[in-house]
Design a protein around this motif. Structure first.
Motif, PDB file in Angstrom:
ATOM      1  N   LYS A 105       0.886  -1.109   0.174  1.00 12.39           N
ATOM      2  CA  LYS A 105       0.050   0.096  -0.104  1.00 12.39           C
ATOM      3  C   LYS A 105       0.992   1.463   0.096  1.00 12.39           C
ATOM      4  O   LYS A 105       0.698   2.262  -0.942  1.00 12.39           O
ATOM      5  N   LYS A 106       2.077   1.146   0.872  1.00 10.76           N
ATOM      6  CA  LYS A 106       2.940   2.457   0.860  1.00 10.76           C
ATOM      7  C   LYS A 106       3.417   2.662  -0.408  1.00 10.76           C
ATOM      8  O   LYS A 106       3.675   3.656  -0.958  1.00 10.76           O
ATOM      9  N   LEU A 107       3.956   1.563  -1.148  1.00 13.73           N
ATOM     10  CA  LEU A 107       4.712   1.698  -2.273  1.00 13.73           C
ATOM     11  C   LEU A 107       3.822   2.162  -3.479  1.00 13.73           C
ATOM     12  O   LEU A 107       4.207   2.953  -4.015  1.00 13.73           O
ATOM     13  N   ASN A 108       2.515   1.658  -3.334  1.00  8.90           N
ATOM     14  CA  ASN A 108       1.482   2.160  -4.403  1.00  8.90           C
ATOM     15  C   ASN A 108       1.259   3.524  -4.324  1.00  8.90           C
ATOM     16  O   ASN A 108       1.020   4.468  -5.182  1.00  8.90           O
ATOM     17  N   ARG A 109       1.198   4.176  -3.028  1.00  6.67           N
ATOM     18  CA  ARG A 109       0.912   5.479  -2.928  1.00  6.67           C
ATOM     19  C   ARG A 109       2.179   6.254  -3.245  1.00  6.67           C
ATOM     20  O   ARG A 109       1.907   7.387  -3.829  1.00  6.67           O
ATOM     21  N   ASN A 110       3.214   5.966  -2.915  1.00  5.53           N
ATOM     22  CA  ASN A 110       4.474   6.670  -3.547  1.00  5.53           C
ATOM     23  C   ASN A 110       4.578   6.464  -5.003  1.00  5.53           C
ATOM     24  O   ASN A 110       4.961   7.607  -5.773  1.00  5.53           O
ATOM     25  N   ILE A 111       4.186   5.331  -5.648  1.00  2.00           N
ATOM     26  CA  ILE A 111       4.075   5.361  -7.185  1.00  2.00           C
ATOM     27  C   ILE A 111       3.092   6.171  -7.738  1.00  2.00           C
ATOM     28  O   ILE A 111       3.276   7.013  -8.543  1.00  2.00           O
ATOM     29  N   ARG A 112       2.031   6.400  -6.906  1.00  2.00           N
ATOM     30  CA  ARG A 112       0.775   7.198  -7.333  1.00  2.00           C
ATOM     31  C   ARG A 112       1.409   8.893  -7.235  1.00  2.00           C
ATOM     32  O   ARG A 112       1.001   9.616  -7.951  1.00  2.00           O
ATOM     33  N   ALA A 113       2.002   8.986  -6.081  1.00  2.00           N
ATOM     34  CA  ALA A 113       2.649  10.397  -5.982  1.00  2.00           C
ATOM     35  C   ALA A 113       3.466  10.830  -7.111  1.00  2.00           C
ATOM     36  O   ALA A 113       3.642  11.807  -7.752  1.00  2.00           O
ATOM     37  N   HIS A 114       4.326   9.881  -7.497  1.00  2.00           N
ATOM     38  CA  HIS A 114       5.474   9.914  -8.765  1.00  2.00           C
ATOM     39  C   HIS A 114       4.587  10.278  -9.740  1.00  2.00           C
ATOM     40  O   HIS A 114       4.969  11.330 -10.759  1.00  2.00           O
ATOM     41  N   GLY A 115       3.548   9.272 -10.145  1.00  2.00           N
ATOM     42  CA  GLY A 115       3.023   9.380 -11.494  1.00  2.00           C
ATOM     43  C   GLY A 115       2.407  10.681 -11.657  1.00  2.00           C
ATOM     44  O   GLY A 115       1.973  11.044 -12.708  1.00  2.00           O
ATOM     45  N   ASN A 116       1.550  10.938 -10.398  1.00  2.00           N
ATOM     46  CA  ASN A 116       0.574  12.175 -10.570  1.00  2.00           C
ATOM     47  C   ASN A 116       1.455  13.339 -10.857  1.00  2.00           C
ATOM     48  O   ASN A 116       1.102  14.260 -11.647  1.00  2.00           O
ATOM     49  N   PHE A 117       2.554  13.454 -10.453  1.00  2.00           N
ATOM     50  CA  PHE A 117       3.461  14.432 -10.239  1.00  2.00           C
ATOM     51  C   PHE A 117       3.869  14.774 -11.866  1.00  2.00           C
ATOM     52  O   PHE A 117       3.722  15.831 -12.559  1.00  2.00           O
ATOM     53  N   SER A 118       4.220  13.619 -12.511  1.00  2.03           N
ATOM     54  CA  SER A 118       4.790  13.738 -13.850  1.00  2.03           C
ATOM     55  C   SER A 118       3.603  13.736 -14.818  1.00  2.03           C
ATOM     56  O   SER A 118       3.790  14.057 -15.944  1.00  2.03           O
ATOM     57  N   GLU A 119       2.231  13.735 -14.543  1.00  2.98           N
ATOM     58  CA  GLU A 119       1.134  14.145 -15.439  1.00  2.98           C
ATOM     59  C   GLU A 119       0.990  15.452 -15.521  1.00  2.98           C
ATOM     60  O   GLU A 119       0.692  15.639 -16.617  1.00  2.98           O
ATOM     61  N   TYR A 120       1.050  16.221 -14.476  1.00  2.00           N
ATOM     62  CA  TYR A 120       0.354  17.490 -14.504  1.00  2.00           C
ATOM     63  C   TYR A 120       1.394  18.548 -14.757  1.00  2.00           C
ATOM     64  O   TYR A 120       1.370  19.365 -15.292  1.00  2.00           O
ATOM     65  N   VAL A 121       2.759  18.245 -14.292  1.00  6.62           N
ATOM     66  CA  VAL A 121       4.065  19.128 -14.291  1.00  6.62           C
ATOM     67  C   VAL A 121       4.144  19.681 -15.896  1.00  6.62           C
ATOM     68  O   VAL A 121       4.697  20.853 -16.224  1.00  6.62           O
ATOM     69  N   PRO A 122       4.464  18.537 -16.782  1.00  4.97           N
ATOM     70  CA  PRO A 122       4.637  19.105 -18.182  1.00  4.97           C
ATOM     71  C   PRO A 122       3.871  19.640 -18.865  1.00  4.97           C
ATOM     72  O   PRO A 122       3.861  20.703 -19.532  1.00  4.97           O
ATOM     73  N   LEU A 123       2.358  19.572 -18.592  1.00  5.92           N
ATOM     74  CA  LEU A 123       1.560  20.628 -19.201  1.00  5.92           C
ATOM     75  C   LEU A 123       1.674  21.875 -18.747  1.00  5.92           C
ATOM     76  O   LEU A 123       1.593  22.839 -19.321  1.00  5.92           O
ATOM     77  N   PHE A 124       1.942  21.894 -17.262  1.00  7.03           N
ATOM     78  CA  PHE A 124       2.151  23.155 -16.582  1.00  7.03           C
ATOM     79  C   PHE A 124       3.280  23.986 -17.393  1.00  7.03           C
ATOM     80  O   PHE A 124       3.079  25.376 -17.840  1.00  7.03           O
ATOM     81  N   PHE A 125       4.258  23.275 -17.748  1.00  5.47           N
ATOM     82  CA  PHE A 125       5.425  23.961 -18.275  1.00  5.47           C
ATOM     83  C   PHE A 125       5.179  24.277 -19.614  1.00  5.47           C
ATOM     84  O   PHE A 125       5.914  25.365 -20.114  1.00  5.47           O
ATOM     85  N   ILE A 126       4.352  23.553 -20.210  1.00  2.46           N
ATOM     86  CA  ILE A 126       4.148  23.791 -21.756  1.00  2.46           C
ATOM     87  C   ILE A 126       3.522  25.248 -21.713  1.00  2.46           C
ATOM     88  O   ILE A 126       3.679  26.075 -22.656  1.00  2.46           O
TER      89      ILE A 126
END
Length: 142
Positions: free
Chosen positions: A51-72
């Motif tokens: 569960k803890k590993l999956n939460r960290n993977i979600r934090a990483h994945g969610n971060f990588s989904e929104y940040v590129p759009l913001f920078f564009i």
């Protein structure tokens, strides 16, 4: 040849900051998966639950989904528009809070509705602020 005046003042600093934060999130997942190299950077006691590993993977994945759009959006506005520095900085600060709060919620807490909700609301506000400026630029120049 068309000359575009470039005034990239915010993009480099926020790109640098977000890249370092992204690498830290990735390193944390590496550690949780048992990478001996990552164990040099992160000291954690006990067994890491799935569960803890999956939460960290979600934090990483969610971060990588929104940040590129913001920078564009930010890059576009810094290159082509006359949006004020203060407005762009406000959008960057709001978005930064959102991404940090949301990532910290998933990476370091089992349950934190305040960080999760405020993080996503701030993320959306930052994105909408820049998206509106892009649309205004378009409609003012047609």
């Amino acid at each position: 040849m068309i000359s575009i005046e470039m005034n990239l003042t915010l993009l480099p600093i926020f790109l640098g900051f977000y890249t370092i934060f992204y690498i830290l999130l990735a390193m944390r997942i590496g550690y949780m998966r048992g990478s001996p190299v990552m164990q040099l950077f992160f000291k954690m006691d006990g067994e890491i639950t799935e569960k803890k590993l999956n939460r960290n993977i979600r934090a990483h994945g969610n971060f990588s989904e929104y940040v590129p759009l913001f920078f564009i959006l930010l890059l576009t506005l810094e290159i082509i528009s006359n949006t004020s520095f203060a407005y762009l900085l406000a959008a960057c600060v709001i978005f930064t809070y959102g991404r940090l709060a949301h990532a910290l919620c998933f990476a370091f807490y089992d349950y934190s509705p305040f960080l999760r909700i405020s993080g996503m609301v701030a993320t959306y506000i930052g994105l909408v602020m820049l998206a509106i400026q892009c649309l205004l630029y378009f409609f003012n120049n047609i």
